[in-house]
Design a protein around this motif. Structure first.
Motif, PDB file in Angstrom:
ATOM      1  N   ALA A 108      32.359  35.448  82.625  1.00  0.00           N
ATOM      2  CA  ALA A 108      32.868  34.532  81.601  1.00  0.00           C
ATOM      3  C   ALA A 108      31.681  33.851  80.938  1.00  0.00           C
ATOM      4  CB  ALA A 108      33.810  33.493  82.218  1.00  0.00           C
ATOM      5  N   MET A 109      31.941  33.244  79.775  1.00  0.00           N
ATOM      6  CA  MET A 109      30.855  32.592  79.038  1.00  0.00           C
ATOM      7  C   MET A 109      31.428  31.505  78.133  1.00  0.00           C
ATOM      8  SD  MET A 109      30.116  35.797  76.512  1.00  0.00           S
ATOM      9  CE  MET A 109      31.473  36.549  75.613  1.00  0.00           C
ATOM     10  N   SER A 110      30.539  30.607  77.696  1.00  0.00           N
ATOM     11  CA  SER A 110      30.949  29.538  76.781  1.00  0.00           C
ATOM     12  C   SER A 110      29.807  29.210  75.830  1.00  0.00           C
ATOM     13  CB  SER A 110      31.330  28.280  77.571  1.00  0.00           C
ATOM     14  OG  SER A 110      31.465  27.173  76.698  1.00  0.00           O
ATOM     15  N   ASP A 111      30.155  29.055  74.537  1.00  0.00           N
ATOM     16  CA  ASP A 111      29.178  28.627  73.531  1.00  0.00           C
ATOM     17  C   ASP A 111      29.075  27.100  73.446  1.00  0.00           C
ATOM     18  OD1 ASP A 111      28.408  31.215  72.506  1.00  0.00           O
ATOM     19  OD2 ASP A 111      30.368  31.322  71.517  1.00  0.00           O
ATOM     20  N   ASP A 112      30.033  26.399  74.028  1.00  0.00           N
ATOM     21  CA  ASP A 112      30.043  24.928  74.073  1.00  0.00           C
ATOM     22  C   ASP A 112      29.639  24.272  72.751  1.00  0.00           C
ATOM     23  OD1 ASP A 112      30.525  22.471  75.368  1.00  0.00           O
ATOM     24  OD2 ASP A 112      28.392  22.222  75.794  1.00  0.00           O
ATOM     25  N   GLY A 113      30.286  24.697  71.684  1.00  0.00           N
ATOM     26  CA  GLY A 113      30.062  24.049  70.393  1.00  0.00           C
ATOM     27  C   GLY A 113      29.009  24.686  69.512  1.00  0.00           C
TER      28      GLY A 113
END
Length: 205
Positions: free
Chosen positions: A70-75
């Motif tokens: 999983a991954m996240s760009d966080d804005g």
């Protein structure tokens, strides 16, 4: 199931990169599941509460098979942070790993290409220095036996790299033991010779 192991983080480390006045602080470490990964992210946020972004990616399980990721760009703009972090992780062949890259904005916009390079570069830097352990696939056995069998069982475990996870002394002794997959055949033979009862077994890859 494959009997080949894979490498995992042996420690949690942090490395920092500065690009056009923006600070990128990458932290990498070991996580066993999604819950642990999200707790790792929260710990980073607690350490750097004033940072603008905490972008991350994790890969759990054997990186050569269908591992959980999983991954996240966080804005950050979509695809400029989480994906580059995950891409680097996948190319390194490390399992049970998370990388969180914290960014302090320096006032100069990097553009989409610059962000991708910065997040990938931060991940490369921290993973290059990350100490690694080998994860060996195991089978967890639940056993029941007489008290007299405990010492031979402990001796076999010490000789063959098995790990005694728990032991309970009741009318019979019950124990949980993790055995490397390549030793399972020998262990089954040992159980038969000792007359130790096997209550159950599950694989951990």
């Amino acid at each position: 199931m494959s009997q080949t192991g894979y490498v995992t983080p042996a420690a949690t480390i942090e490395r920092e990169l500065e690009i056009k006045k923006s600070r990128f602080i990458a932290r990498a470490g070991l996580v066993a599941d999604r819950q642990a990964a999200l707790a790792f992210v929260e710990a980073v946020k607690a350490d750097y509460p004033d940072a603008r972004h905490h972008c991350w990616a994790y890969l759990i399980g054997n990186p050569d098979t269908s591992a959980s990721a999983a991954m996240s760009d966080d804005g950050e703009p979509s695809g400029t942070a989480g994906k580059p972090i995950l891409n680097v992780i996948q190319h390194k062949g490390i399992g049970d790993v998370i990388v969180v890259v914290t960014r302090y904005f320096g006032g100069v916009k990097l553009g989409a290409g610059g962000l991708v390079r910065a997040y990938a570069g931060s991940t490369q830097q921290v993973l290059a220095d990350l100490p690694l352990d080998e994860h060996r696939p195991q089978r967890a056995f639940t056993l029941a036996f007489d008290f007299a069998d405990e010492q031979p069982l402990r001796h076999w475990s010490d000789q063959h790299g098995a790990q005694l996870q728990s032991i309970d002394y009741g009318p019979r002794v019950t124990a949980q033991l993790n055995v490397p997959l390549e030793q399972v055949e020998a262990f089954e033979a040992f159980l038969g010779a000792q007359g130790i009862e096997r209550l159950g077994a599950t694989d951990d890859d």
